[in-house]
Scaffold this motif. Structure first.
Motif, PDB file in Angstrom:
ATOM      1  N   ASP A 268       1.838  -6.339  13.578  1.00 23.22           N
ATOM      2  CA  ASP A 268       1.645  -5.106  13.877  1.00 23.22           C
ATOM      3  C   ASP A 268       1.984  -3.832  13.348  1.00 23.22           C
ATOM      4  N   ALA A 269       2.800  -4.109  12.797  1.00 22.19           N
ATOM      5  CA  ALA A 269       4.010  -3.224  12.691  1.00 22.19           C
ATOM      6  C   ALA A 269       4.972  -3.217  11.456  1.00 22.19           C
ATOM      7  N   ILE A 270       4.637  -2.489  10.033  1.00 21.12           N
ATOM      8  CA  ILE A 270       6.139  -3.253   8.736  1.00 21.12           C
ATOM      9  C   ILE A 270       7.611  -2.782   9.337  1.00 21.12           C
ATOM     10  N   LYS A 271       7.747  -4.325   9.367  1.00 27.89           N
ATOM     11  CA  LYS A 271       9.124  -3.698   9.478  1.00 27.89           C
ATOM     12  C   LYS A 271       9.886  -3.975   8.434  1.00 27.89           C
ATOM     13  N   PRO A 272      11.114  -3.711   8.122  1.00 23.57           N
ATOM     14  CA  PRO A 272      11.907  -3.807   7.041  1.00 23.57           C
ATOM     15  C   PRO A 272      12.316  -4.968   7.063  1.00 23.57           C
ATOM     16  N   GLY A 273      12.616  -5.456   5.796  1.00 28.29           N
ATOM     17  CA  GLY A 273      13.148  -6.686   5.582  1.00 28.29           C
ATOM     18  C   GLY A 273      12.354  -8.055   5.456  1.00 28.29           C
ATOM     19  N   LEU A 274      12.741  -8.413   5.678  1.00 30.57           N
ATOM     20  CA  LEU A 274      11.817 -10.496   5.581  1.00 30.57           C
ATOM     21  C   LEU A 274      11.408 -11.083   6.702  1.00 30.57           C
ATOM     22  N   ILE A 275      10.022 -11.166   6.980  1.00 26.94           N
ATOM     23  CA  ILE A 275      10.006 -11.839   8.264  1.00 26.94           C
ATOM     24  C   ILE A 275       9.590 -13.424   7.937  1.00 26.94           C
ATOM     25  N   VAL A 276       9.895 -14.073   8.487  1.00 30.43           N
ATOM     26  CA  VAL A 276       9.455 -15.344   8.371  1.00 30.43           C
ATOM     27  C   VAL A 276       9.122 -16.161   8.865  1.00 30.43           C
TER      28      VAL A 276
ATOM     29  N   SER B 100      15.025   2.231  -6.242  1.00 30.81           N
ATOM     30  CA  SER B 100      15.343   1.049  -5.312  1.00 30.81           C
ATOM     31  C   SER B 100      14.064   1.760  -4.242  1.00 30.81           C
ATOM     32  N   LEU B 101      13.571   0.544  -3.990  1.00 29.62           N
ATOM     33  CA  LEU B 101      12.741   0.423  -3.141  1.00 29.62           C
ATOM     34  C   LEU B 101      12.665  -0.823  -1.506  1.00 29.62           C
ATOM     35  N   SER B 102      12.803   0.005  -0.970  1.00 30.47           N
ATOM     36  CA  SER B 102      13.188  -1.318   0.095  1.00 30.47           C
ATOM     37  C   SER B 102      11.512  -2.088  -0.131  1.00 30.47           C
ATOM     38  N   LEU B 103      11.692  -3.550  -0.041  1.00 29.92           N
ATOM     39  CA  LEU B 103      10.848  -4.756   0.258  1.00 29.92           C
ATOM     40  C   LEU B 103      11.153  -4.741   1.901  1.00 29.92           C
ATOM     41  N   SER B 104       9.223  -4.636   1.888  1.00 29.81           N
ATOM     42  CA  SER B 104       9.006  -5.316   3.543  1.00 29.81           C
ATOM     43  C   SER B 104       8.016  -6.571   3.286  1.00 29.81           C
ATOM     44  N   ALA B 105       8.614  -7.520   3.558  1.00 33.98           N
ATOM     45  CA  ALA B 105       7.889  -8.888   3.384  1.00 33.98           C
ATOM     46  C   ALA B 105       8.061  -9.873   4.521  1.00 33.98           C
ATOM     47  N   SER B 106       6.662 -10.935   4.683  1.00 33.24           N
ATOM     48  CA  SER B 106       6.708 -11.678   5.108  1.00 33.24           C
ATOM     49  C   SER B 106       6.907 -13.043   4.804  1.00 33.24           C
TER      50      SER B 106
ATOM     51  N   ASN C  63       0.625  -1.574  -0.027  1.00 30.21           N
ATOM     52  CA  ASN C  63       0.062   0.221   0.002  1.00 30.21           C
ATOM     53  C   ASN C  63       0.870   1.381   0.267  1.00 30.21           C
ATOM     54  N   SER C  64       2.199   1.152   0.713  1.00 36.20           N
ATOM     55  CA  SER C  64       3.342   2.161   0.784  1.00 36.20           C
ATOM     56  C   SER C  64       3.021   2.582  -0.668  1.00 36.20           C
ATOM     57  N   PHE C  65       4.392   0.849  -1.617  1.00 36.44           N
ATOM     58  CA  PHE C  65       4.236   1.356  -3.070  1.00 36.44           C
ATOM     59  C   PHE C  65       2.934   1.780  -3.997  1.00 36.44           C
ATOM     60  N   LEU C  66       2.154   1.985  -3.959  1.00 34.04           N
ATOM     61  CA  LEU C  66       0.819   2.100  -4.026  1.00 34.04           C
ATOM     62  C   LEU C  66       0.516   3.689  -4.263  1.00 34.04           C
ATOM     63  N   ARG C  67       0.724   3.885  -2.990  1.00 34.96           N
ATOM     64  CA  ARG C  67       0.561   5.643  -2.730  1.00 34.96           C
ATOM     65  C   ARG C  67       1.437   6.319  -3.697  1.00 34.96           C
ATOM     66  N   MET C  68       3.093   6.208  -3.609  1.00 36.24           N
ATOM     67  CA  MET C  68       4.668   6.604  -4.339  1.00 36.24           C
ATOM     68  C   MET C  68       4.455   5.907  -6.346  1.00 36.24           C
TER      69      MET C  68
ATOM     70  N   GLU D  98       0.415   0.711 -12.320  1.00 38.03           N
ATOM     71  CA  GLU D  98       1.236  -0.284 -14.003  1.00 38.03           C
ATOM     72  C   GLU D  98       2.360  -0.634 -13.382  1.00 38.03           C
ATOM     73  N   ASP D  99       3.166   0.075 -13.286  1.00 41.31           N
ATOM     74  CA  ASP D  99       4.884   0.305 -12.056  1.00 41.31           C
ATOM     75  C   ASP D  99       5.132  -0.781 -10.693  1.00 41.31           C
ATOM     76  N   LEU D 100       4.065  -0.623 -10.298  1.00 45.51           N
ATOM     77  CA  LEU D 100       3.477  -1.374  -9.125  1.00 45.51           C
ATOM     78  C   LEU D 100       3.703  -2.912  -9.867  1.00 45.51           C
ATOM     79  N   GLU D 101       2.318  -2.830 -10.329  1.00 47.30           N
ATOM     80  CA  GLU D 101       2.254  -4.038 -10.993  1.00 47.30           C
ATOM     81  C   GLU D 101       3.676  -4.734 -11.847  1.00 47.30           C
ATOM     82  N   GLU D 102       3.723  -4.227 -12.235  1.00 48.74           N
ATOM     83  CA  GLU D 102       5.811  -4.694 -13.155  1.00 48.74           C
ATOM     84  C   GLU D 102       6.615  -5.334 -12.170  1.00 48.74           C
ATOM     85  N   MET D 103       6.184  -4.439 -11.058  1.00 50.71           N
ATOM     86  CA  MET D 103       7.450  -4.762  -9.946  1.00 50.71           C
ATOM     87  C   MET D 103       6.536  -6.445  -9.019  1.00 50.71           C
ATOM     88  N   VAL D 104       5.400  -6.586  -9.509  1.00 52.79           N
ATOM     89  CA  VAL D 104       4.987  -7.506  -8.718  1.00 52.79           C
ATOM     90  C   VAL D 104       5.031  -9.163  -9.423  1.00 52.79           C
TER      91      VAL D 104
END
Length: 187
Positions: A137-145, A106-112, A32-37, A41-47
């Motif tokens: 609870d909050a979006i943390k940078p990086g990857l959560i497994v 370059s965008l910093s991706l946060s994912a789980s 959603n943060s990327f969607l605002r930035m 089309e660019d976001l869908e390309e990234m996904v």
């Protein structure tokens, strides 16, 4: 890439056939943060770039189960799934691999990544879609497994929701009022 409907149908079919397998759900937490930035089309390309990377590097069937979620059904074991998660983390933060590059930005991706053994840990396809909905609870940078212990929280929440929905539909609730009584004024 298959969709949410196929993800649920395939899981349902595999569960009914008593097949044991793993499911990984990748959630792009800052979608959603990327969607605002970005332009849509660019976001869908990234996904799409991320999905193509997942297809190329995972040993399983890949599904786009929501705008910000990618599901993978695989016969790999938990160790291989954990290795995939760590490789995903390395690649999303590597200067050599630009999964998250668009127009030289370059965008910093946060994912789980939620990793679940089916049917041992979850035996209902609908629960697989719910993974990671409540775990952040909050979006943390990086990857959560997330693994087994986190899945229990989701299962319990969904079970309670189902019980409450059924009770509401069956009108099983009764409203009782407790009068407030003031001892000093007897009113």
């Amino acid at each position: 890439v298959y969709n949410r409907h196929m993800f649920i149908a395939d899981n349902d079919r595999y569960i009914r056939s008593n097949r044991k397998y793993m499911v990984m759900v990748i959630t792009l937490l800052n979608y959603n943060s990327f969607l605002r930035m970005l332009k849509n089309e660019d976001l869908e390309e990234m996904v799409r770039n991320i999905i193509h990377w997942v297809i190329k590097n995972s040993r399983g069937t890949v599904y786009r189960i929501a705008r910000n979620k990618i599901g993978i059904i695989t016969n790999q074991g938990r160790m291989e799934c954990n290795q995939f998660a760590m490789f995903f983390k390395e690649c999303t933060h590597s200067s050599d691999v630009h999964l998250n590059m668009l127009n030289n930005v370059s965008l910093s991706l946060s994912a789980s990544i939620d990793i679940v053994c089916v049917p041992d840990e979850i035996s209902k396809p609908e629960l697989l879609i719910e993974l990671s909905e409540e775990l952040h609870d909050a979006i943390k940078p990086g990857l959560i497994v997330h693994c087994e212990e986190d899945v229990e929280k989701v299962k319990r929440r969904v079970e309670l929701e189902q019980i409450l929905k059924k009770a509401i539909q069956e009108k099983s609730f009764e409203v009782n009022y407790q009068p407030i009584w003031n001892v000093e004024t007897s009113s």
